[in-house]
Design an enzyme around this catalytic site. Sequence first.
Site, PDB file in Angstrom:
ATOM      1  N   PRO A   2       1.397  -1.249   0.299  1.00 47.20           N
ATOM      2  CA  PRO A   2      -0.033  -0.160  -0.172  1.00 47.20           C
ATOM      3  C   PRO A   2       0.685   1.402   0.007  1.00 47.20           C
ATOM      4  CG  PRO A   2      -0.634  -1.208   1.184  1.00 47.20           C
ATOM      5  CD  PRO A   2       0.344  -1.887   0.944  1.00 47.20           C
ATOM      6  N   GLU A   3       0.309   2.089  -0.837  1.00 48.33           N
ATOM      7  CA  GLU A   3       1.567   3.308  -1.206  1.00 48.33           C
ATOM      8  C   GLU A   3       0.293   4.504  -0.105  1.00 48.33           C
ATOM      9  OE1 GLU A   3       3.435   3.605  -4.349  1.00 48.33           O
ATOM     10  OE2 GLU A   3       3.512   1.412  -4.535  1.00 48.33           O
ATOM     11  N   LYS A  54       2.586   7.907   3.791  1.00 50.14           N
ATOM     12  CA  LYS A  54       2.115   6.555   4.233  1.00 50.14           C
ATOM     13  C   LYS A  54       1.451   5.856   5.794  1.00 50.14           C
ATOM     14  CE  LYS A  54       4.841   3.936   0.623  1.00 50.14           C
ATOM     15  NZ  LYS A  54       5.636   3.234   0.584  1.00 50.14           N
TER      16      LYS A  54
END
Length: 406
Positions: A2-3, A54
């Site tokens: 996940p970014e 993030k």
Amino acid sequence: MPEGPELHLGSLYVNKMCAGVVFTGPVRKSEVSKSPDVPFTCEAYRITASSRGKEVKLRLTPMKSDDSKQRSKAGQADQAMDVVFRFGMSGYFRFTSEDELPKHSHLRFYSKETPCRVLSFVDTRRFGSWQANGTWQPDRGPCIMFEYESFRKNVVTHLSDRAFDRPICEVLLNQKYFNGIGNYLRAEILFRLNIPPFVPARSVLEGLESEDLCENEKPLKTEIKDEKASDRVKTVKEETGDLLRLCHTVPLEVVNQGGKGYDPKKEDYSEFKAWLQCYYVDGMKSLRDHNGRTMWFNGDPGPMAPKDLKSPKAKKRAKKTEDHDYTDKKKGAKGGSKSTPKKKVVKQETKTAKKEIEKSEEMVSPQKKKRPAARGRKTSSAEPAAVVLVAGPEKRSGRVTRQSSK
């Protein structure tokens, strides 16, 4: 992994699903998780979420009531608490009924209703983490999506930093300057600008200004027909614009895709895969950077590319065919397999030697066998061979043994 866009969509999901929901009781952690406990217990509280690069922050806010003194005595929280999450490789949020808890839900918030519902932080690989009473990490830069002016200024004013001596593809993963950029975003951004991934970062960023004077202008696009190995002709849209602007606009494209209904349960990535132009796209090249991360690109990698130029696919094939487990058990097994053919060869040579001795005994007369050889006399070429062969561990006939001993 996940970014920035996925973490922001996760915060939107929490705000959507938890709007108007009252939570109660303690925050519960799974038994297998090694992350710290969240020491928060409240009779009634609400949850809201926000994101920055993030990281995602959940704010647990107790609901106001007249019995605040009694609540503090009973150990109930009377102040809001922030819990900061980092998703790692596979983290996300789910809001389900208590009977439908995901298998890998490692932190759970229970609603005050019947039947009860649960907001869970799910992390299959357990690389994610959380911090109670947490704040945004100070060593992370401004968010690429929602703090664009600060993000841009932070990069331009620190170009003399040694971090920018590295290739641009590796610098884009430095969260001190590019908070929110990850593996697929760096590939897409560099591909659109036709920038080789392994060129010095400073050479790409030197001419950029701290203020984006063309922020409101859309990037120009030119269509290029890219003929692949297949018969299809793919149209690639090459954009003209500076790198920092695309670090801001490309992640927002991903957010706009999932903004209409982000639901991790559906796991429908068809629209996202159609949006990708470089990352894991057929016909593109891949190469591991100096940190071991896979970089997808097209064309020349650039002068700072790793010397070995090994693609990750080639390494995977090598692992399947080669055994690199050098434990004692494996060593013993390998040693046994190698010694077996040697023993067979020795046995075969011994049998051959026996046959040669028997032939020599038939050719030699009985008188010559009984007569000892004189000292200093040169023996024939056949005799020493028989003596040498008899000297081995195998038992020979009595006559030959006596001859060799003398």
